[in-house]
Each structure stands twice: as structure tokens, then as C-alpha cells.
Design a protein around this motif. Structure first.
Motif, short mmCIF file in Angstrom:
data_model
loop_
_atom_site.label_atom_id
_atom_site.label_comp_id
_atom_site.label_asym_id
_atom_site.label_seq_id
_atom_site.Cartn_x
_atom_site.Cartn_y
_atom_site.Cartn_z
N LEU A 1 0.88 -1.26 0.21
CA LEU A 1 0.15 0.15 -0.06
C LEU A 1 0.87 1.30 0.16
CD1 LEU A 1 -2.64 -1.18 2.50
CD2 LEU A 1 -3.09 -0.62 0.01
N VAL A 2 2.17 1.12 0.37
CA VAL A 2 3.11 2.10 0.01
C VAL A 2 4.17 1.76 -0.77
CG1 VAL A 2 2.66 3.36 2.48
CG2 VAL A 2 4.39 1.38 2.10
N TYR A 3 4.82 2.96 -1.34
CA TYR A 3 6.12 2.65 -2.37
C TYR A 3 7.09 3.72 -1.89
CZ TYR A 3 3.90 6.58 -4.93
OH TYR A 3 3.59 7.77 -5.44
N ARG B 1 5.70 6.52 0.25
CA ARG B 1 4.44 7.42 -0.20
C ARG B 1 3.32 6.23 -0.13
NH1 ARG B 1 4.33 12.81 -2.08
NH2 ARG B 1 6.23 13.58 -1.81
N LEU B 2 1.96 6.56 0.22
CA LEU B 2 0.74 5.98 0.39
C LEU B 2 0.28 5.87 -1.15
CD1 LEU B 2 -1.28 4.49 2.07
CD2 LEU B 2 -2.60 6.60 1.87
N ASN B 3 0.06 4.48 -1.89
CA ASN B 3 -0.54 4.38 -3.06
C ASN B 3 -2.06 4.83 -2.87
OD1 ASN B 3 -1.79 3.54 -5.31
ND2 ASN B 3 -0.35 2.02 -5.71
N VAL B 4 -2.43 5.93 -2.85
CA VAL B 4 -4.01 6.27 -2.66
C VAL B 4 -4.93 5.44 -3.36
CG1 VAL B 4 -5.65 8.04 -2.59
CG2 VAL B 4 -3.14 8.48 -1.60
N GLU B 5 -4.48 5.44 -4.72
CA GLU B 5 -5.25 4.56 -5.76
C GLU B 5 -5.52 3.20 -5.16
OE1 GLU B 5 -5.15 2.96 -10.16
OE2 GLU B 5 -4.58 4.81 -9.88
N ALA B 6 -4.43 2.34 -4.88
CA ALA B 6 -4.51 1.08 -4.27
C ALA B 6 -5.40 0.79 -3.01
CB ALA B 6 -3.12 0.54 -4.19
N ALA B 7 -5.00 2.08 -1.97
CA ALA B 7 -5.76 2.08 -0.82
C ALA B 7 -7.15 2.23 -1.12
CB ALA B 7 -5.15 3.30 0.07
N LEU C 1 -7.55 1.81 6.79
CA LEU C 1 -6.62 0.45 6.37
C LEU C 1 -5.72 -0.31 7.45
CD1 LEU C 1 -4.57 2.63 3.47
CD2 LEU C 1 -6.10 0.65 3.07
N LEU C 2 -5.77 0.66 8.52
CA LEU C 2 -5.22 -0.13 9.80
C LEU C 2 -6.21 -0.68 10.99
CD1 LEU C 2 -2.55 2.68 10.34
CD2 LEU C 2 -2.01 0.29 9.43
N GLY C 3 -7.33 -0.45 10.41
CA GLY C 3 -8.52 -1.18 11.47
C GLY C 3 -8.51 -0.20 12.77
#
Length: 291
Positions: free
Chosen positions: A95-97, A155-161, A241-243
Motif C-alpha cells: 500500500l506504500v512505495y 508514499r501511500l498509494n492512494v489509488e490502491a488504498a 486501512l489499519l483497522g
């Protein structure tokens, strides 16, 4: 019965000003009205700008104002291992790259794109969104660059998230400080693009640390300035994402300077230490900020 929990969370990278006084005292007032708790958190993940001297000044100013809080005080710099565990989870879930572009490279990429007639999108603060090049880098190339110690940020992949979200994102916002009524706000994290969630040398960012801290400290109500209203969308996405259970929010008015702009720590004439030295009383500060 679980007590409502509020928090004031300054960063020790400068002296507190009237805007901080308003937020701190409003948190205390709302917590008292609700019969709840008030916590103090020191947000010092920026280890280059945050100093013990500024932290000591925060305690001095808040005690002078008459603020009271529960101990112990949580310092973010003492909890990097907790943030790293959460970051590792986001990495494992892809979810990040790692993002390698320098500021100069970002500017050049955007300038070239705009030369071709495309206006580059910007976030709610007016900052250009991060280009998508690193998001699609092959895993082998990412590993090579990391092995060669190239600087990067996670960085957070907002599209995937967002693809993980079964329902539309939203948050509950109080309409005023009496907490008598609420409204539901649509969260739009996409407006910020692929935000930074950690640095290579610091395993967190403001967004990641704040959502984990609020959850671990069981903060039920986040009361902070209107300038953070839009950023709540990013934090709601991370919470999902982290519950993590989201708190409820109230984004209060800002205290403005003589020129009508938001106060910053560079405004010496509105600094609490300077006002105290000039003979202004805590009650006088309250009158200046309208409390």
C-alpha cells in the motif's frame, strides 16, 4: 463508562502563539464541559527542528495559561518502533512505495507536463501532486535504488488504498464547540495524491503518527484548527486501512494575524512568551482570542 478523551498536540519546533493558546484552552474547555480527560502530546518526529528548549517553552507557556493535563505526556520521538511496525505492515500489503524524485525533479517533470498544455493537479494547500513515475517502477529497480542508498520517502498509494474501501469514506464533524450537533463529511483523500507516510530515516510522518497515537491513547474527540480540515480525509483512509476506530472531529476557527493570515511561529508579537514578558495576563490572552 468510558470517559471522553481530548488532546492538545503541539510540535516543539518554535514558540507557541495565540493560535495555540486558543486550541489548547478550547480543548480544555470542551473536555471539562463533557466531563472528559485532556491529554498533552508532544509531536516531535521532526528531530532536526524540534528541540528540548522549545519543548520546555511549551510546558512553561501552557502552565502559565492554566492548562492541566494527564500524565504521562506522550512524545512521538520515543515511539518510533511502534510507527515502524505499522509502516512495515503497509509495505507488506503493498500500500506504500518508495518515492525517489527530488524536489527539483518534481518541478522539472511538472513544468514539462504543463508546457504541453496540461495543468498539473494540486492538493488543497496548493502543492502539486506527486508524479506517478515511482509508483510504477519495477520491484527490481526499486531494490537497486534502495541498495545504492538513494534518498527516498515512503508514499501511500492512494489509488490502491481506496480500492480496499468497501464503502465511501466519511467522518463525523461537530458543528460547534458545544458538541450539540454533528454532520457527516465526505472524506476525499484522493485530493492529496500519494502523501508521504514515512521517511527512510524516520519511520513515520505526521499523518501516520497522529492516527496511531490517537488510537493508542483512545482519543475520542480531536479538536484542532480549520487548516487541518481537508487533511482529515487522508487520516480517515489510514484509520480504515489499519483497522483503527476514528475519533470525532471539531475543526475550530483560526486566530489570524494583523494581515489576516493564519498565525505562524515566526509571528513574534503574538508569541505567548513575548506576551507574558510584556505583562499580558492569562486572562488577557483569553480576551485576545475570544474565550
Amino acid at each position: 463508562m468510558t470517559l471522553l478523551t481530548f488532546r492538545f498536540a503541539p510540535s516543539p519546533n518554535g514558540e507557541l502563539h495565540l493560535g495555540h493558546a486558543y486550541s489548547a484552552l478550547l480543548n480544555q474547555e470542551m473536555a471539562a464541559r463533557a466531563g472528559g480527560r485532556l491529554l498533552l502530546r508532544i509531536e516531535d518526529i521532526d528531530i532536526t527542528r524540534c528541540t528540548p528548549e522549545f519543548e520546555a517553552g511549551i510546558f512553561r507557556d501552557l502552565k502559565w495559561l492554566g492548562l492541566g493535563w494527564e500524565e504521562p505526556v506522550r512524545r512521538q520521538s520515543e515511539h518510533f518502533s511502534e510507527y515502524k511496525a505499522v509502516l512495515d505492515r503497509l509495505i507488506a500489503e503493498e500500500l506504500v512505495y518508495p518515492a525517489f524524485m527530488s524536489r527539483g525533479e518534481i518541478r522539472a517533470f511538472i513544468a514539462e507536463s504543463e508546457k504541453r498544455g496540461r495543468e498539473w493537479p494540486r492538493d488543497p494547500d496548493g502543492v502539486p501532486l506527486y508524479p506517478p513515475l515511482d509508483r510504477i517502477l519495477p520491484a527490481k529497480e526499486r531494490k537497486r535504488r534502495i541498495a545504492e542508498n538513494m534518498p527516498f520517502a515512503w508514499r501511500l498509494n492512494v489509488e490502491a488504498a481506496m480500492a480496499r474501501m468497501p464503502d465511501a469514506l466519511s467522518w463525523i464533524e461537530f458543528t460547534d464547540e458545544t458538541m450539540a450537533a454533528t454532520r457527516t463529511i465526505e472524506a476525499r483523500p484522493q485530493a492529496w495524491g500519494d502523501v508521504i507516510v514515512a521517511r527512510r530515516d524516520i519511520p513515520t510522518s505526521y499523518h501516520l503518527a497522529v492516527v496511531l497515537d490517537d488510537a493508542l491513547q483512545q482519543v475520542s474527540h480531536v479538536v484542532r484548527g480549520q487548516d487541518l480540515f481537508s487533511a482529515t480525509g487522508v487520516q480517515r483512509l489510514l484509520q480504515e486501512l489499519l483497522g483503527l476506530s476514528p475519533p470525532r472531529y471539531f475543526h475550530h476557527r483560526l486566530i489570524l494575524g494583523p494581515d489576516g493570515r493564519k498565525l505562524s511561529k515566526s509571528f513574534k508579537d503574538t508569541g505567548l512568551a513575548a506576551l507574558r514578558q510584556a505583562g499580558v495576563s492569562p486572562q488577557g490572552v483569553g480576551r485576545l482570542i475570544g474565550l
